[in-house]
Design a protein around this motif. Structure first.
Motif, PDB file in Angstrom:
ATOM      1  N   LEU A   1       0.888  -1.261  -0.079  1.00  0.00           N
ATOM      2  CA  LEU A   1      -0.148  -0.106  -0.053  1.00  0.00           C
ATOM      3  C   LEU A   1       0.828   1.297  -0.075  1.00  0.00           C
ATOM      4  O   LEU A   1       0.464   1.973  -0.800  1.00  0.00           O
ATOM      5  CB  LEU A   1      -0.851   0.058   1.164  1.00  0.00           C
ATOM      6  CG  LEU A   1      -2.008  -0.884   1.270  1.00  0.00           C
ATOM      7  CD1 LEU A   1      -2.850  -0.755   2.395  1.00  0.00           C
ATOM      8  CD2 LEU A   1      -3.128  -0.561  -0.045  1.00  0.00           C
ATOM      9  N   ALA A   2       2.080   1.226   0.655  1.00  0.00           N
ATOM     10  CA  ALA A   2       2.863   2.471   0.718  1.00  0.00           C
ATOM     11  C   ALA A   2       3.285   2.540  -0.719  1.00  0.00           C
ATOM     12  O   ALA A   2       3.440   3.589  -1.269  1.00  0.00           O
ATOM     13  CB  ALA A   2       4.143   2.259   1.696  1.00  0.00           C
ATOM     14  N   TYR A   3       3.751   1.371  -1.499  1.00  0.00           N
ATOM     15  CA  TYR A   3       4.022   1.625  -2.824  1.00  0.00           C
ATOM     16  C   TYR A   3       3.167   2.181  -3.658  1.00  0.00           C
ATOM     17  O   TYR A   3       3.268   3.136  -4.592  1.00  0.00           O
ATOM     18  CB  TYR A   3       4.469   0.098  -3.440  1.00  0.00           C
ATOM     19  CG  TYR A   3       4.533   0.139  -4.855  1.00  0.00           C
ATOM     20  CD1 TYR A   3       5.527   0.704  -5.671  1.00  0.00           C
ATOM     21  CD2 TYR A   3       3.557  -0.465  -5.694  1.00  0.00           C
ATOM     22  CE1 TYR A   3       5.720   0.684  -7.002  1.00  0.00           C
ATOM     23  CE2 TYR A   3       3.684  -0.535  -7.028  1.00  0.00           C
ATOM     24  CZ  TYR A   3       4.762   0.179  -7.464  1.00  0.00           C
ATOM     25  OH  TYR A   3       4.695   0.047  -9.169  1.00  0.00           O
ATOM     26  N   ILE A   4       1.621   1.987  -3.455  1.00  0.00           N
ATOM     27  CA  ILE A   4       0.974   2.384  -4.144  1.00  0.00           C
ATOM     28  C   ILE A   4       0.658   3.905  -3.995  1.00  0.00           C
ATOM     29  O   ILE A   4       0.435   4.717  -5.131  1.00  0.00           O
ATOM     30  CB  ILE A   4      -0.735   1.793  -3.780  1.00  0.00           C
ATOM     31  CG1 ILE A   4      -0.453  -0.001  -4.221  1.00  0.00           C
ATOM     32  CG2 ILE A   4      -1.894   2.442  -4.493  1.00  0.00           C
ATOM     33  CD1 ILE A   4      -0.486  -0.021  -5.605  1.00  0.00           C
TER      34      ILE A   4
ATOM     35  N   THR B   1       3.346   6.009  -5.628  1.00  0.00           N
ATOM     36  CA  THR B   1       3.363   6.038  -7.006  1.00  0.00           C
ATOM     37  C   THR B   1       2.146   6.520  -7.631  1.00  0.00           C
ATOM     38  O   THR B   1       1.636   6.232  -8.852  1.00  0.00           O
ATOM     39  CB  THR B   1       3.712   4.755  -7.544  1.00  0.00           C
ATOM     40  OG1 THR B   1       2.510   3.640  -7.377  1.00  0.00           O
ATOM     41  CG2 THR B   1       4.925   4.282  -7.229  1.00  0.00           C
ATOM     42  N   ALA B   2       1.423   7.326  -6.804  1.00  0.00           N
ATOM     43  CA  ALA B   2       0.025   7.926  -7.165  1.00  0.00           C
ATOM     44  C   ALA B   2       0.150   8.769  -8.546  1.00  0.00           C
ATOM     45  O   ALA B   2      -0.780   9.065  -9.205  1.00  0.00           O
ATOM     46  CB  ALA B   2      -0.485   8.591  -5.947  1.00  0.00           C
ATOM     47  N   ASP B   3       1.365   9.392  -8.538  1.00  0.00           N
ATOM     48  CA  ASP B   3       1.341  10.518  -9.674  1.00  0.00           C
ATOM     49  C   ASP B   3       1.969   9.714 -11.122  1.00  0.00           C
ATOM     50  O   ASP B   3       2.128  10.354 -12.214  1.00  0.00           O
ATOM     51  CB  ASP B   3       2.663  11.406  -9.480  1.00  0.00           C
ATOM     52  CG  ASP B   3       3.828  10.816  -8.983  1.00  0.00           C
ATOM     53  OD1 ASP B   3       4.120   9.542  -9.037  1.00  0.00           O
ATOM     54  OD2 ASP B   3       4.986  11.523  -9.053  1.00  0.00           O
ATOM     55  N   ARG B   4       1.973   8.342 -10.991  1.00  0.00           N
ATOM     56  CA  ARG B   4       2.271   7.489 -12.280  1.00  0.00           C
ATOM     57  C   ARG B   4       0.919   7.274 -13.066  1.00  0.00           C
ATOM     58  O   ARG B   4       0.291   6.356 -12.732  1.00  0.00           O
ATOM     59  CB  ARG B   4       3.007   6.383 -11.941  1.00  0.00           C
ATOM     60  CG  ARG B   4       4.302   6.629 -11.335  1.00  0.00           C
ATOM     61  CD  ARG B   4       5.316   5.142 -11.032  1.00  0.00           C
ATOM     62  NE  ARG B   4       6.314   5.544 -10.277  1.00  0.00           N
ATOM     63  CZ  ARG B   4       7.119   4.322  -9.881  1.00  0.00           C
ATOM     64  NH1 ARG B   4       6.704   3.040 -10.426  1.00  0.00           N
ATOM     65  NH2 ARG B   4       8.010   4.599  -9.011  1.00  0.00           N
TER      66      ARG B   4
ATOM     67  N   ILE C   1      -4.091  -0.803  -7.072  1.00  0.00           N
ATOM     68  CA  ILE C   1      -4.165  -1.918  -6.071  1.00  0.00           C
ATOM     69  C   ILE C   1      -4.699  -3.177  -6.693  1.00  0.00           C
ATOM     70  O   ILE C   1      -4.256  -4.337  -6.489  1.00  0.00           O
ATOM     71  CB  ILE C   1      -5.029  -1.544  -4.767  1.00  0.00           C
ATOM     72  CG1 ILE C   1      -4.600  -0.351  -4.036  1.00  0.00           C
ATOM     73  CG2 ILE C   1      -5.318  -2.801  -3.975  1.00  0.00           C
ATOM     74  CD1 ILE C   1      -5.499   0.184  -2.933  1.00  0.00           C
ATOM     75  N   ALA C   2      -5.790  -3.149  -7.675  1.00  0.00           N
ATOM     76  CA  ALA C   2      -6.017  -4.311  -8.291  1.00  0.00           C
ATOM     77  C   ALA C   2      -5.264  -4.693  -9.247  1.00  0.00           C
ATOM     78  O   ALA C   2      -4.928  -5.937  -9.459  1.00  0.00           O
ATOM     79  CB  ALA C   2      -7.605  -3.951  -9.116  1.00  0.00           C
ATOM     80  N   ASN C   3      -4.293  -3.818  -9.844  1.00  0.00           N
ATOM     81  CA  ASN C   3      -3.422  -4.208 -10.918  1.00  0.00           C
ATOM     82  C   ASN C   3      -2.337  -5.012 -10.022  1.00  0.00           C
ATOM     83  O   ASN C   3      -1.663  -5.950 -10.396  1.00  0.00           O
ATOM     84  CB  ASN C   3      -2.935  -3.167 -11.612  1.00  0.00           C
ATOM     85  CG  ASN C   3      -1.793  -3.372 -12.489  1.00  0.00           C
ATOM     86  OD1 ASN C   3      -2.201  -4.451 -13.525  1.00  0.00           O
ATOM     87  ND2 ASN C   3      -0.483  -2.817 -12.431  1.00  0.00           N
ATOM     88  N   PHE C   4      -1.848  -4.625  -9.035  1.00  0.00           N
ATOM     89  CA  PHE C   4      -0.987  -5.374  -8.114  1.00  0.00           C
ATOM     90  C   PHE C   4      -1.300  -6.595  -7.440  1.00  0.00           C
ATOM     91  O   PHE C   4      -0.701  -7.435  -7.859  1.00  0.00           O
ATOM     92  CB  PHE C   4      -0.721  -4.478  -6.969  1.00  0.00           C
ATOM     93  CG  PHE C   4       0.513  -4.949  -6.081  1.00  0.00           C
ATOM     94  CD1 PHE C   4       1.610  -4.192  -6.292  1.00  0.00           C
ATOM     95  CD2 PHE C   4       0.232  -6.002  -5.212  1.00  0.00           C
ATOM     96  CE1 PHE C   4       2.804  -4.764  -5.292  1.00  0.00           C
ATOM     97  CE2 PHE C   4       1.451  -6.310  -4.454  1.00  0.00           C
ATOM     98  CZ  PHE C   4       2.753  -5.472  -4.464  1.00  0.00           C
TER      99      PHE C   4
ATOM    100  N   PRO D   1       8.165  -3.322  -6.721  1.00  0.00           N
ATOM    101  CA  PRO D   1       7.520  -4.674  -6.652  1.00  0.00           C
ATOM    102  C   PRO D   1       8.424  -5.446  -7.803  1.00  0.00           C
ATOM    103  O   PRO D   1       8.500  -5.311  -8.874  1.00  0.00           O
ATOM    104  CB  PRO D   1       6.248  -4.630  -7.133  1.00  0.00           C
ATOM    105  CG  PRO D   1       5.969  -3.303  -7.886  1.00  0.00           C
ATOM    106  CD  PRO D   1       7.096  -2.443  -7.194  1.00  0.00           C
ATOM    107  N   GLN D   2       8.977  -6.725  -7.404  1.00  0.00           N
ATOM    108  CA  GLN D   2       9.508  -7.737  -8.126  1.00  0.00           C
ATOM    109  C   GLN D   2       8.826  -8.895  -8.205  1.00  0.00           C
ATOM    110  O   GLN D   2       8.581  -9.539  -7.001  1.00  0.00           O
ATOM    111  CB  GLN D   2      11.089  -7.738  -7.786  1.00  0.00           C
ATOM    112  CG  GLN D   2      11.736  -6.356  -7.866  1.00  0.00           C
ATOM    113  CD  GLN D   2      12.381  -5.966  -9.028  1.00  0.00           C
ATOM    114  OE1 GLN D   2      12.351  -6.858 -10.085  1.00  0.00           O
ATOM    115  NE2 GLN D   2      12.185  -4.811  -9.499  1.00  0.00           N
TER     116      GLN D   2
END
Length: 204
Positions: free
Chosen positions: A99-102, A105-108, A117-120, A166-167
């Motif tokens: 969630l921190a990553y999401i 990267t909100a500006d991407r 989130i769904a994509n992740f 994410p990897q």
């Protein structure tokens, strides 16, 4: 299908030739740990990384997101389609990490937070229906025309966060027949493979 950022290493196929057939339906969930093929009929499968591989890959064990991911074939609202339900069991801190990553990267791009989130979680940003706590998701999928259908699939991806990105550590594609039969294609692990004795060794 959109997926998380591709791994820096080439994914090593656990079983390049095998398509793991999970035919018919049963009442329980069958476990799969990327080692032995699942032989019992089931409509639900619980994926996890085996303990032996967690011990060998300490970086993944420390930075992973999930403990397990369960995929179950369910009835679709559209009778012409199939559907699956995901159940996500997070390791301690795993949900917070992704969630921190999401948020960071909100500006991407121009996608919403829910779409990211769904994509992740499922790789399907526009069609996934998420639970409020992100522990489950419903995804419609075009029914597979045969057990070997690799075009109409959903996927399971075990992710680790490396430098807040994410990897992919392990993944598998899943085809769903209209009779709620699941078929797993091309299970893979990143940088590891099984030898003929069933031991995990570094991939070449």
């Amino acid at each position: 299908m959109t997926s998380s950022k591709a791994p820096t290493k080439v994914l090593a196929a656990v079983s390049a030739a095998a398509v793991l057939s999970l035919t018919a339906c049963s009442g329980g969930t069958t476990g799969y740990d990327f080692t032995e093929p699942v032989t019992e009929p089931t409509q639900s499968i619980g994926f996890r990384i085996p303990d032996e591989l967690l011990e060998l890959s300490e970086d993944y064990a420390q930075d992973r997101v999930y403990e397990s991911i369960t995929v179950t074939a369910v009835e679709s609202e559209d009778p012409s389609q199939c559907a699956v339900e995901y159940q996500f069991e997070y390791v301690e801190g795993g949900l917070d990490r992704f969630l921190a990553y999401i948020e960071e990267t909100a500006d991407r791009g121009d996608s919403t937070m829910e779409e990211r989130i769904a994509n992740f979680l499922t790789g399907e940003p526009s069609s996934t229906e998420l639970s409020e706590d992100y522990t489950s998701a419903m995804v419609p999928v075009t029914c597979a025309v045969s057990p070997n259908d690799t075009e109409n699939t959903v996927h399971v991806v075990f992710t680790q966060m490396i430098e807040d990105e994410p990897q992919t550590f392990a993944r598998a594609e899943i085809a769903v027949m209209q009779g709620n039969e699941l078929f797993v294609h091309e299970p893979e692990t990143n940088g590891w493979q099984l030898d003929s004795n069933g031991n995990w060794i570094p991939a070449e």
